[in-house]
Write a protein that holds these residues in place. Sequence first.
Motif, PDB file in Angstrom:
ATOM      1  N   SER A  56       0.808  -1.219   0.000  1.00 43.20           N
ATOM      2  CA  SER A  56       0.000   0.000   0.000  1.00 43.20           C
ATOM      3  C   SER A  56       0.832   1.255   0.000  1.00 43.20           C
ATOM      4  O   SER A  56       0.378   2.295   0.460  1.00 43.20           O
ATOM      5  CB  SER A  56      -0.934  -0.006   1.196  1.00 43.20           C
ATOM      6  N   ASP A 159      -6.619   0.187  -0.113  1.00 47.56           N
ATOM      7  CA  ASP A 159      -5.786   0.389   1.074  1.00 47.56           C
ATOM      8  C   ASP A 159      -6.550   0.062   2.344  1.00 47.56           C
ATOM      9  O   ASP A 159      -5.973  -0.384   3.328  1.00 47.56           O
ATOM     10  CB  ASP A 159      -5.321   1.842   1.157  1.00 47.56           C
ATOM     11  N   LEU A 160      -7.855   0.346   2.323  1.00 45.11           N
ATOM     12  CA  LEU A 160      -8.644   0.123   3.531  1.00 45.11           C
ATOM     13  C   LEU A 160      -9.273  -1.257   3.519  1.00 45.11           C
ATOM     14  O   LEU A 160     -10.162  -1.542   4.307  1.00 45.11           O
ATOM     15  CB  LEU A 160      -9.725   1.196   3.653  1.00 45.11           C
ATOM     16  N   LEU A 393      -1.058   2.187  13.146  1.00 41.08           N
ATOM     17  CA  LEU A 393      -0.424   1.688  11.930  1.00 41.08           C
ATOM     18  C   LEU A 393      -1.419   1.602  10.776  1.00 41.08           C
ATOM     19  O   LEU A 393      -1.108   1.944   9.638  1.00 41.08           O
ATOM     20  CB  LEU A 393       0.171   0.305  12.215  1.00 41.08           C
ATOM     21  N   ALA A 394      -2.642   1.180  11.096  1.00 35.93           N
ATOM     22  CA  ALA A 394      -3.648   1.076  10.046  1.00 35.93           C
ATOM     23  C   ALA A 394      -4.015   2.456   9.517  1.00 35.93           C
ATOM     24  O   ALA A 394      -4.313   2.624   8.337  1.00 35.93           O
ATOM     25  CB  ALA A 394      -4.886   0.362  10.571  1.00 35.93           C
ATOM     26  N   ASP A 395      -3.983   3.462  10.413  1.00 38.43           N
ATOM     27  CA  ASP A 395      -4.264   4.827   9.971  1.00 38.43           C
ATOM     28  C   ASP A 395      -3.164   5.338   9.051  1.00 38.43           C
ATOM     29  O   ASP A 395      -3.425   6.121   8.137  1.00 38.43           O
ATOM     30  CB  ASP A 395      -4.378   5.767  11.166  1.00 38.43           C
ATOM     31  N   VAL A 397      -1.636   3.760   6.824  1.00 37.23           N
ATOM     32  CA  VAL A 397      -1.984   3.321   5.470  1.00 37.23           C
ATOM     33  C   VAL A 397      -3.099   4.201   4.902  1.00 37.23           C
ATOM     34  O   VAL A 397      -3.048   4.637   3.752  1.00 37.23           O
ATOM     35  CB  VAL A 397      -2.409   1.844   5.488  1.00 37.23           C
TER      36      VAL A 397
ATOM     37  N   TYR B 154       3.567  -8.898  13.862  1.00 37.57           N
ATOM     38  CA  TYR B 154       2.391  -8.042  13.996  1.00 37.57           C
ATOM     39  C   TYR B 154       1.115  -8.816  13.723  1.00 37.57           C
ATOM     40  O   TYR B 154       0.148  -8.766  14.475  1.00 37.57           O
ATOM     41  CB  TYR B 154       2.479  -6.888  12.989  1.00 37.57           C
ATOM     42  N   ARG B 158      -1.859  -9.630  16.397  1.00 37.92           N
ATOM     43  CA  ARG B 158      -3.233  -9.197  16.135  1.00 37.92           C
ATOM     44  C   ARG B 158      -4.180 -10.378  16.156  1.00 37.92           C
ATOM     45  O   ARG B 158      -5.267 -10.322  16.715  1.00 37.92           O
ATOM     46  CB  ARG B 158      -3.304  -8.529  14.757  1.00 37.92           C
ATOM     47  N   GLU B 248      -3.668  -7.346   3.981  1.00 43.09           N
ATOM     48  CA  GLU B 248      -2.660  -7.237   2.937  1.00 43.09           C
ATOM     49  C   GLU B 248      -2.105  -5.830   2.814  1.00 43.09           C
ATOM     50  O   GLU B 248      -0.910  -5.635   2.685  1.00 43.09           O
ATOM     51  CB  GLU B 248      -3.253  -7.678   1.599  1.00 43.09           C
ATOM     52  N   SER B 249      -2.996  -4.824   2.891  1.00 46.35           N
ATOM     53  CA  SER B 249      -2.510  -3.475   2.640  1.00 46.35           C
ATOM     54  C   SER B 249      -1.738  -2.924   3.824  1.00 46.35           C
ATOM     55  O   SER B 249      -1.054  -1.933   3.694  1.00 46.35           O
ATOM     56  CB  SER B 249      -3.674  -2.555   2.286  1.00 46.35           C
ATOM     57  N   GLU B 250      -1.860  -3.558   4.994  1.00 45.68           N
ATOM     58  CA  GLU B 250      -1.108  -3.058   6.141  1.00 45.68           C
ATOM     59  C   GLU B 250       0.097  -3.941   6.454  1.00 45.68           C
ATOM     60  O   GLU B 250       1.204  -3.459   6.623  1.00 45.68           O
ATOM     61  CB  GLU B 250      -2.018  -2.999   7.383  1.00 45.68           C
ATOM     62  N   PRO B 332     -15.019  -2.749   3.746  1.00 44.47           N
ATOM     63  CA  PRO B 332     -13.616  -2.447   4.053  1.00 44.47           C
ATOM     64  C   PRO B 332     -13.223  -3.095   5.371  1.00 44.47           C
ATOM     65  O   PRO B 332     -14.053  -3.686   6.056  1.00 44.47           O
ATOM     66  CB  PRO B 332     -13.574  -0.923   4.177  1.00 44.47           C
ATOM     67  N   ARG B 333     -11.961  -2.955   5.718  1.00 40.99           N
ATOM     68  CA  ARG B 333     -11.438  -3.588   6.914  1.00 40.99           C
ATOM     69  C   ARG B 333     -11.549  -2.637   8.100  1.00 40.99           C
ATOM     70  O   ARG B 333     -11.377  -1.440   7.960  1.00 40.99           O
ATOM     71  CB  ARG B 333      -9.981  -3.939   6.672  1.00 40.99           C
ATOM     72  N   ARG B 335     -10.390  -1.132  11.886  1.00 39.81           N
ATOM     73  CA  ARG B 335      -9.089  -0.875  12.502  1.00 39.81           C
ATOM     74  C   ARG B 335      -8.983  -1.741  13.751  1.00 39.81           C
ATOM     75  O   ARG B 335      -9.993  -2.148  14.312  1.00 39.81           O
ATOM     76  CB  ARG B 335      -8.993   0.604  12.852  1.00 39.81           C
ATOM     77  N   VAL B 336      -7.770  -1.965  14.203  1.00 32.44           N
ATOM     78  CA  VAL B 336      -7.587  -2.947  15.272  1.00 32.44           C
ATOM     79  C   VAL B 336      -8.308  -2.519  16.548  1.00 32.44           C
ATOM     80  O   VAL B 336      -8.934  -3.331  17.232  1.00 32.44           O
ATOM     81  CB  VAL B 336      -6.087  -3.227  15.497  1.00 32.44           C
TER      82      VAL B 336
END
Lengths: 412, 373
Positions: A56, A159-160, A393-395, A397, B154, B158, B248-250, B332-333, B335-336
């Motif tokens: 990403s 990305d999300l 970390l996700a933010d 991205v 990571y 998670r 995947e994207s993270e 969409p995914r 957040r943690v």
Amino acid sequence: MADPMTAPAKPQIEPAKPQTAPARTLVLPGDPRPPDVHVDVRTQELQINMGPQHPSTHGVLRVAIWVDGEIVTRAEPDIGYLHRCAEKIGESVSCIQYVPYTDRYDYLAAMNNNLGYCLAVEKVAEIDVPEKAQYVRTVAVELNRIGSHLMAVGTYGLDLGAFTPFFYAFREREEILRLLEWICGARLTYNFIRIGGVMRDLPEGFAADTRKFLDLFETRLDEFNDLLTHNHIFVNRTANVGVISPDMAIAYGLTGPNLRGSGLRYDLRREQPYLLYDRFQFDIPVGTGIKGTVGDCWDRYWVRMLEMKESVRIVRQALDQMPATGEIMAKNVRHLAFKSKPGEGYLGIENPRGELGYYLISDGGANSYRSRIRAPSFCNLSILEAILPGTMLADAVAIIGSIDIVLGEVDR
Amino acid sequence: MDSLVPYLTNVWEWATGSAFTFSMILSILAVVAFISVWAMFAVWLERKASADFQVRLGPDRVGPFGLLQSLADGLKLAFKEDLIPRDSDKFLFAIAPAIAFCGAFAAFAALPFAPGITAVDINLGVFFIVAVTAIGVIGVLMAGWCSNNKWSLYGAMREAAQLISYEIPSALALMVPVLVAGTFNLKELVAFQCLPSDGVLDTEGAVYFSNHGWLAFYSPWTFVAFVIYYIASLAECKRAPFDLPEAESELVSGFHTEYSGMRFSFFFLEEYGMMFVVSAIAALAFLGGWQPLPWVSCNFGGVLGNLFFAGVFLAKVIFLVWVQIWVRWTLPRMRVDQVMVMGYKYLIPMSLFALLMMAAYIHWGVRYLPGLF
């Protein structure tokens, strides 16, 4: 010989800090604990390497990220993996030969890059472009803008973690690529806009096909909004994330949708009209913080969605106003032996990603003496270091995606 | 077959002197074969369904409708070089996929497919499955730790956090049908849902009215429990919108970033096996198991009857898996922290509340939806 007493002391490794529970330096938004609460478990900071082969980072961006658990404490973008000596090439080939190179910088908005360079050369060489050519340029450039924004919002969904909107965006972009292929024979790197005009006139039936596509496209934008824009999870992931205040946006030299996402109504098509933009009716959408704060990721995304609608309006008007016949090339440009007048000039245009500027110095030869590119992605990227710390970390991205960079342009 | 199995069992016991019977071996082989075939089918289903959602065609070259695509992919994975990173903990790296696969595999053993088709009929079936599927986390943690890759670590952390958090609401939600039916045995759960009005189940080949109906529609609280279980099971299978461990994207590929070839395919098998297990439990505990219609039940015997029931059961499972796929390719995914908030602040209190309310309903004898009966 060196006296151990007088020799410079070896640099001492800094002693480890005492392991007493330190005050938290980072406070997450929404964290109910006051910032002076002490934490019992001290975790070690971890440096992770995001990119240059990370899914990403949109190409070969490398971001060195220091994380405390899931929270980013420091981020350093590292660029240069795609450096191709773009500016030096601009000095070593002639102006005419350089036009195809400009395609390769922001390859998602190649038409706009052609235009920026040609306008700059025309400004220095004082060439008047025929009206018809200007309309053709407008149509091509705005269609290209829609395609570029579609790519931006589609990959942002990717990305999300939303895969499907990407394919819907690609379906529409495919139509635009078909139209652009029709007018110039290429799908990605067009080399369609030439110094003094355009390569050739719009083909017969192009206007009707384009209008048909635009009608369909507007309904499909609503579909896209249903699928992604107003999705609850998507809004949760993007609203109030990566907020860029207007002051900050100006300080970091942001332009384009990133600047307008922060609520600043600044668009070069309106501020310094080039081509024929002063003849068209269009709005300049800005971020208003509908879902969260002004200048968050959702606002930047939403500005792009609205800009596509404005581009549709512009293309419609340009097709309506376009004269049926007319010259498409300036008379005084002899392409095989083009030599600019001596002089210098800067011209910025509104690229889909912001202000794309070319600064050219000509000594009267075929090559420009100096060609400098002000790439919007490069300037926009600089803000990452400032807004990534403190986010998760996700933010990170989500923020990198919302800035919408093209690495070909960052590294040039 | 009826005489062959006892004969071979006798031979086996004579030869090995163990009580580990031949039919057990047969059951294990059957389960392994079934998981492999199921995984191939599920991958094909996922690819075809996602293609439908994404205006694509999906696999259509290998075999009819691309059905053999998964077989081709499996062959490719089997023949790939077995790569083990130099700086990894090689022993853990080698056994992690097997341990991850164990959980899903063991759960299959206790799943009844039809009244007469089950590998092991365990009285505490629900409890057993909830317990053994948790083993997979250990394998994933091992994989993330021993890969010596920060992204893998990571993903593993998670996954551990997410699975442990979501096992609570899913187990609590499963307690609601257990409370209603008064049994942990999955077969008896289904029997409860097709109990005839007079409470006597003796006529074979009969189609009759059942006053319990499927447990999902038994009372509002069982329906709430069904929804909670389904959401939590998405998280347990690491499916979108809870696919953070392999985002995947993270995280590049999460805990299996360093894995390839056969070892990778075991993680793959585990994921699709888990999809089957959670959907099967949802079907058995909430959707009437192998009964084709709510409130109308049938009692067929013999091989054909069992095959019919197994077909109905598989259809329900495939439908539930298809819904999982549908959700995955739409959302969409998260957040943690949002995943954790959802688990601890919403799902656990809601499932506890549903359990309490169901207990109260049963205690005071209010068993049905007012108005429906």
